[in-house]
Design an enzyme around this catalytic site. Structure first.
Site, mmCIF file in Angstrom:
data_model
loop_
_atom_site.group_PDB
_atom_site.id
_atom_site.type_symbol
_atom_site.label_atom_id
_atom_site.label_comp_id
_atom_site.label_asym_id
_atom_site.label_seq_id
_atom_site.Cartn_x
_atom_site.Cartn_y
_atom_site.Cartn_z
ATOM 1 N N GLY A 277 0.817 -1.216 0.000
ATOM 2 C CA GLY A 277 0.000 0.000 0.000
ATOM 3 C C GLY A 277 0.848 1.262 0.000
ATOM 4 C CG ASP B 57 -0.291 -6.523 0.494
ATOM 5 O OD1 ASP B 57 -1.454 -6.975 0.516
ATOM 6 O OD2 ASP B 57 -0.044 -5.316 0.506
ATOM 7 N NE ARG C 94 -1.952 -4.499 -3.318
ATOM 8 C CZ ARG C 94 -2.632 -3.388 -3.265
ATOM 9 N NH1 ARG C 94 -3.706 -3.255 -3.995
ATOM 10 N NH2 ARG C 94 -2.250 -2.399 -2.502
ATOM 11 C CG ASP D 60 -6.008 -13.770 3.924
ATOM 12 O OD1 ASP D 60 -6.315 -12.768 4.615
ATOM 13 O OD2 ASP D 60 -6.847 -14.560 3.455
ATOM 14 C CE1 TYR E 24 -9.270 2.437 7.108
ATOM 15 C CE2 TYR E 24 -10.059 4.702 7.061
ATOM 16 C CZ TYR E 24 -9.022 3.793 7.127
ATOM 17 O OH TYR E 24 -7.719 4.254 7.186
HETATM 18 C C1 AKB Z 1 -9.035 7.476 3.749
HETATM 19 O O1 AKB Z 1 -9.303 8.507 3.114
HETATM 20 O O2 AKB Z 1 -9.813 6.518 3.850
HETATM 21 C C2 AKB Z 1 -7.709 7.399 4.457
HETATM 22 C C3 AKB Z 1 -7.817 7.838 5.877
HETATM 23 C C4 AKB Z 1 -8.052 9.236 6.204
HETATM 24 O O3 AKB Z 1 -7.699 7.022 6.749
HETATM 25 N N1 AKB Z 1 -6.739 8.195 3.774
#
Ligand code: AKB
Length: 386
Positions: free
Chosen positions: A58, A81, A83, A100, A192
């Site tokens: 990443g 990773d 990938r 993984d 997230y």
């Molecule tokens: C995102 O935009 O999802 C990331 C973050 C702010 O964690 N860059």
């Protein structure tokens, strides 16, 4: 290729990395400092830190793996990773393994085989891609973090491994207000963000219950000259890469494109950011500090809107045009995040001190001092051929 900005990071990081080497003595026998001292006195073999990095391909992983390897030696850092990296350097310069993070046995096996003293856990699905696949985001975010913490606590014949795992401003939701910090309400509106709150809480639990030295920084948007990985703040990198392309076209005597850059956030959307250079320097400083009182710290470098970044770029490229075509999903996420962050605890406890604090300074660094790595160059080309 050693990047120009990396040379700077290299120079400023070598001292703190040396401190980390000293700190890693604690891993040679036991977690108690008395035992560590007696082990050292009895001539026990000193161990250099060894890192297992998840999510290495990443945006941050590529840079951090390179920095750790160039400081501690190629063999110090096992990049992993699901990938293969597009940047061949990662494969050529040191060990790489498929991993993984949802497979707990594999995480533990690789950490043991590599004799990792530190796990740097970067694997996750960022905000926008997480919304497209919440189930996968939860598996990678929640199961992955639990597996890493388990591998850290259950360290073959030694004291627990240190875990560094970034959090994000995504832990905040509208209830945190426009300026958010360590004491703000955590009610994220993205999957997230939920995985990052889980990461922070579980890390603190493992520190208290099992003595795992868990550390985390709530990153704002990290800005580099390489592509992001599906985040809400990626527009900033896209805009800067577009500008770099225009500059290099001009330098090569090519006619610059007349197509305006299309931004997926509204022009007046304020968000907090930090430069990649500062992220690397300050993360390594945080990892190397003696254990800070908090596991998790809010940090920031600067805040700006797309319109302000555009204006900063136009100081160098007056013909640079931007059109705004907000993406509903990403605009909603951005609107739920704070405009800026309060980071006084990080400044007080371990001297968080980013160098880049204005949009002009960020633009100057990225347009004129930071070389994209090979993967970045390839993606830069893809990103700008419309
Ligand atoms: C995102 O935009 O999802 C990331 C973050 C702010 O964690 N860059």
């Amino acid at each position: 290729m050693m990047m120009m900005f990396r040379n700077h990071v290299q120079a400023t990081s070598s001292t703190v990395l040396a401190m980390m080497m000293t700190r890693s003595l604690r891993y040679s026998s036991s977690s108690s400092s008395a035992s560590a001292a007696s082990a050292a006195a009895s001539g026990a073999v000193e161990r250099m830190p060894k890192f297992l990095v998840t999510g290495s391909t990443g945006q941050l992983g590529v840079q951090l793996v390179s920095l750790l390897r160039s400081t501690f030696g190629a063999a110090s850092t096992l990049a992993t990773d699901v990938r293969l990296p597009t940047d061949q350097n990662m494969l050529n310069e040191g060990p790489y393994a498929f991993l993984d993070v949802t497979n707990g046995d594999a995480v533990r096996r690789l950490a043991d085989q590599h004799e990792a003293t530190h796990i740097v856990h970067l694997a996750s699905l960022l905000s926008a891609v997480g919304e497209a696949n919440p189930e996968l985001a939860l598996r990678i975010g929640n199961e992955g973090t639990k597996n890493v913490l388990e591998a850290a606590r259950d360290c073959e014949g030694g004291s627990p491994r240190t875990v560094y795992a970034p959090s994000s401003i995504a832990v905040f939701g509208p209830s945190a207000g426009k300026v958010a910090g360590d004491k703000s309400h955590l009610m994220p509106s993205t999957v997230y963000g939920i995985t990052k709150v889980h990461l922070e809480l579980l890390g603190a639990y493992y520190r208290k219950k099992y003595g795992v030295d868990f550390r985390s920084l709530r990153y704002p948007g990290v800005v580099s000259a390489t592509p992001g990985g599906g985040g809400t703040t990626d527009w900033s990198m896209d805009m800067l890469m577009y500008a770099r392309q225009m500059l290099s076209d001009k330098a090569a005597g090519k006619t610059t494109t007349a197509i305006p850059f299309e931004c997926f956030l509204k022009k007046d959307t304020f968000l907090p950011y930090v430069s990649m250079d500062d992220t690397l320097n300050e993360t390594v400083k945080f990892m190397s500090a003696s254990q800070p009182p908090q596991c998790t710290y809010s940090v920031t470098g600067l805040s700006f809107t797309p319109e302000q970044l555009h204006e900063s770029i136009r100081r160098h490229i007056p013909e640079f045009e931007v059109t705004y075509n907000p993406c509903a999903v990403r605009q909603k996420i951005a609107d739920s995040w704070p405009d800026s962050c309060e980071d006084s605890a990080a400044r007080r406890d371990w001297s968080w001190n980013p160098a880049v604090s204005t949009a002009d300074a960020l633009v100057d660094q990225i347009l004129f001092h930071e070389d994209a790595d090979d993967a970045g160059e390839q993606n830069l080309q893809k990103a700008t051929i419309k």
